[in-house]
Design a protein around this motif. Sequence first.
Motif, mmCIF file in Angstrom:
data_model
loop_
_atom_site.group_PDB
_atom_site.id
_atom_site.type_symbol
_atom_site.label_atom_id
_atom_site.label_comp_id
_atom_site.label_asym_id
_atom_site.label_seq_id
_atom_site.Cartn_x
_atom_site.Cartn_y
_atom_site.Cartn_z
ATOM 1 N N LYS A 89 -22.771 -12.428 -22.420
ATOM 2 C CA LYS A 89 -23.638 -11.633 -23.301
ATOM 3 C C LYS A 89 -24.743 -10.949 -22.505
ATOM 4 C CE LYS A 89 -26.314 -12.009 -27.574
ATOM 5 N NZ LYS A 89 -26.779 -12.934 -28.648
ATOM 6 N N THR A 90 -25.213 -11.587 -21.446
ATOM 7 C CA THR A 90 -26.296 -11.023 -20.641
ATOM 8 C C THR A 90 -25.803 -10.437 -19.327
ATOM 9 O OG1 THR A 90 -26.708 -13.186 -19.612
ATOM 10 C CG2 THR A 90 -27.955 -12.644 -21.619
ATOM 11 N N GLU A 91 -24.511 -10.444 -19.118
ATOM 12 C CA GLU A 91 -23.935 -9.976 -17.851
ATOM 13 C C GLU A 91 -23.998 -8.451 -17.780
ATOM 14 O OE1 GLU A 91 -23.168 -9.563 -14.600
ATOM 15 O OE2 GLU A 91 -22.288 -11.575 -14.761
ATOM 16 N N SER A 92 -24.731 -7.909 -16.807
ATOM 17 C CA SER A 92 -24.935 -6.460 -16.712
ATOM 18 C C SER A 92 -23.653 -5.709 -16.393
ATOM 19 C CB SER A 92 -25.996 -6.151 -15.651
ATOM 20 O OG SER A 92 -25.592 -6.658 -14.383
ATOM 21 N N LEU A 93 -22.721 -6.343 -15.671
ATOM 22 C CA LEU A 93 -21.505 -5.622 -15.288
ATOM 23 C C LEU A 93 -20.587 -5.353 -16.475
ATOM 24 C CD1 LEU A 93 -18.709 -7.562 -15.081
ATOM 25 C CD2 LEU A 93 -19.963 -8.502 -13.147
ATOM 26 N N ARG A 103 -10.004 0.690 -25.899
ATOM 27 C CA ARG A 103 -9.533 -0.383 -26.774
ATOM 28 C C ARG A 103 -9.082 -1.589 -25.962
ATOM 29 N NH1 ARG A 103 -4.838 -1.178 -30.639
ATOM 30 N NH2 ARG A 103 -3.642 0.262 -29.371
ATOM 31 N N TRP A 104 -8.555 -1.312 -24.757
ATOM 32 C CA TRP A 104 -8.046 -2.369 -23.880
ATOM 33 C C TRP A 104 -8.929 -2.513 -22.651
ATOM 34 C CZ3 TRP A 104 -3.787 -5.566 -24.640
ATOM 35 C CH2 TRP A 104 -2.985 -5.261 -25.753
ATOM 36 N N VAL A 105 -9.140 -3.747 -22.233
ATOM 37 C CA VAL A 105 -9.879 -4.059 -21.009
ATOM 38 C C VAL A 105 -9.055 -5.059 -20.205
ATOM 39 C CG1 VAL A 105 -11.955 -5.105 -20.024
ATOM 40 C CG2 VAL A 105 -12.139 -3.653 -22.062
ATOM 41 N N THR A 106 -8.930 -4.806 -18.918
ATOM 42 C CA THR A 106 -8.293 -5.777 -18.028
ATOM 43 C C THR A 106 -9.366 -6.535 -17.266
ATOM 44 O OG1 THR A 106 -6.232 -4.540 -17.767
ATOM 45 C CG2 THR A 106 -6.809 -6.062 -16.000
ATOM 46 N N VAL A 107 -9.322 -7.851 -17.371
ATOM 47 C CA VAL A 107 -10.272 -8.733 -16.688
ATOM 48 C C VAL A 107 -9.514 -9.515 -15.627
ATOM 49 C CG1 VAL A 107 -11.819 -10.710 -16.938
ATOM 50 C CG2 VAL A 107 -11.707 -8.966 -18.746
ATOM 51 N N PHE A 108 -10.035 -9.508 -14.410
ATOM 52 C CA PHE A 108 -9.394 -10.356 -13.410
ATOM 53 C C PHE A 108 -10.270 -11.559 -13.118
ATOM 54 C CE2 PHE A 108 -12.071 -7.919 -10.491
ATOM 55 C CZ PHE A 108 -12.402 -8.832 -9.500
ATOM 56 N N GLY A 109 -9.606 -12.677 -12.888
ATOM 57 C CA GLY A 109 -10.303 -13.919 -12.584
ATOM 58 C C GLY A 109 -9.584 -14.690 -11.506
ATOM 59 N N LYS A 110 -10.243 -15.718 -11.008
ATOM 60 C CA LYS A 110 -9.718 -16.480 -9.884
ATOM 61 C C LYS A 110 -8.719 -17.541 -10.341
ATOM 62 C CE LYS A 110 -12.419 -14.312 -7.011
ATOM 63 N NZ LYS A 110 -11.865 -13.290 -6.101
ATOM 64 N N TYR A 137 -16.126 -13.010 -25.201
ATOM 65 C CA TYR A 137 -17.152 -12.001 -25.482
ATOM 66 C C TYR A 137 -16.521 -10.625 -25.701
ATOM 67 C CZ TYR A 137 -21.156 -8.906 -24.784
ATOM 68 O OH TYR A 137 -22.110 -7.925 -24.940
ATOM 69 N N LEU A 138 -15.584 -10.255 -24.851
ATOM 70 C CA LEU A 138 -14.935 -8.945 -25.005
ATOM 71 C C LEU A 138 -14.126 -8.880 -26.303
ATOM 72 C CD1 LEU A 138 -13.803 -8.316 -21.316
ATOM 73 C CD2 LEU A 138 -15.566 -7.062 -22.571
ATOM 74 N N CYS A 139 -13.443 -9.964 -26.637
ATOM 75 C CA CYS A 139 -12.699 -9.999 -27.903
ATOM 76 C C CYS A 139 -13.664 -9.899 -29.083
ATOM 77 C CB CYS A 139 -11.876 -11.280 -27.995
ATOM 78 S SG CYS A 139 -10.484 -11.362 -26.837
ATOM 79 N N TYR A 140 -14.811 -10.568 -29.010
ATOM 80 C CA TYR A 140 -15.828 -10.500 -30.065
ATOM 81 C C TYR A 140 -16.321 -9.064 -30.231
ATOM 82 C CZ TYR A 140 -20.236 -11.226 -32.534
ATOM 83 O OH TYR A 140 -21.277 -11.138 -33.425
ATOM 84 N N GLN A 141 -16.341 -8.319 -29.127
ATOM 85 C CA GLN A 141 -16.770 -6.920 -29.176
ATOM 86 C C GLN A 141 -15.642 -5.973 -29.592
ATOM 87 O OE1 GLN A 141 -19.865 -5.745 -28.734
ATOM 88 N NE2 GLN A 141 -20.681 -7.813 -28.396
#
Length: 541
Positions: A89-93, A103-110, A137-141
């Motif tokens: 929620k507070t993450e600036s990036l 509508r779609w966002v790709t998130v990469f993680g470790k 958070y992205l799904c909530y948005q």
Amino acid sequence: MTTDPSPQLWLYDTTLRDGTQREGLSLSIEDKIRIARRLDQMGVPFIEGGWPGANPKDVEFFWQLREYPLQTAEVVAFCSTRRPHSTAKTESLLEPILNAGTRWVTVFGKSWDLHVTAGLKTTLAENLAMIRDTIEYLCYQGRQVIYDAEHWFDGYKHNPDYALQTLETAIASGAQWLVLCDTNGGTLPQEISQIVTSVISHFSLLTSQQPIPLGIHTHNDSGTAVANALAAVMAGARMVQGTINGYGERCGNANLCELIPNLQLKLGYSCIPQHQLNQLTEVSRFVSEVVNLAPDDHAPFVGSSAFAHKGGIHVSAVERNPVTYEHIRPEQVGNRRRIVISEQSGLSNVLAKARTFGIELDKDQPAARQILQRLKELESQGYQFEAAEASFALLMYEALGNRQQFFEVKGFQVHCDLVEGKETNNALATVKIAVNGENILEAAEGNGPVAALDTALRKALVNFYPQIATFELTDYKVRILNGHTGTAAKTRVLVESGTGYERWTTIGVSPNILAASYQAVVEGLEYGLLLHQVKVRVKDF
């Protein structure tokens, strides 16, 4: 009786993000938009546009597409999970990601515990929290999330339990797709197949729901990116990520120009609309042009040599039945068959090549055998007609007695300025030609002797043939044929000319590099005039 529809695969193009990580490749905003719209026209369903917030260019790209959206493709924003010990929620990036409006966002993680502890310098539990918090958070948005599991295969091989936990966390947090990434490109096809199968089996034991939506993202460091992606699909993956022409960091990404026809024509999957598959070659070359990289002539499916036939036995067989030496019809991917002429050619090559120039020859005609004999004689002297098909066309017309003489070369001279201690490329060329019995003497300066010769010839001819003003000398190549003879070595010169609509290549061979260059330049102008006269559109010479 009805035919079952082809199983659907979802293509995800990342040329505009992963592809631009190739060394020496850079795209402007306008370049990115042009490529995105061309991919959209071909029917690619997902187009990753970049990382909004990482640079101003990507921010502007997404804003422009919001104002003028793509027709059918989903443009996708790309980002990482939040940073350790913060909140999404507070993450600036994540703010510019939401502002991109996709509508779609790709998130990469470790996925690899090594990257978590050594790279992020955090705990394994915190990495899971980062994945969970970011996706939720992205799904909530209101965004739909594709989760790219970075270094998945290396992570799985090192610590399978933890790697699977990252996927479980992502899907439980709302991710629509789980994409397994071979980020280092070191995994082989049989490993890909085994691990993808294990992942699917693992999740099938956890839930009775439909199979998890699994994707594959491979790099080409072991030369197996396409094979790895195919192996993953055959094991159950249903999203395939890659780039046009395989552009990407280090050795590149999985090449969509190879994957699409293999998946669609060989394995029976539906990737793009069938009637748009024939755009593939044009799209490959379009992207090459935009990124300012020479196309790979020997690329499978889309290269200019992909359906080129040189050996006489091959040509004869293909003339009877193309299936003998072609695994698909070139037209299916928008390519074309080419007959290559060389000293290895037989009469079949000559007859087939003649037809591409609108010349019908019979094998019993003396002219056909004369052309073949002359071809072999010249190739033994250093000519290479497979690289200079326009010169071969002129050779055929001459053997048939219908080579039109647009002008007659009387002679030329070249003077170069050589000042001791001072570098200069100035050259002055003088040419003497005859057109319709009228002698013309013309001189011109140029940046080097070949440029001066070319300019002088054009000045002498343009009043008689105004179309010459549209001809451009687009490439010039020199090769020393017998270097062991030192300065007496024979030189081969290839000159590529074009008008923007056609391209053609001519050849000159001589111990004198200027004479070889002059021959190639003269034949280039002559062939261009021939094209203009007969309105023949012979492309890609």
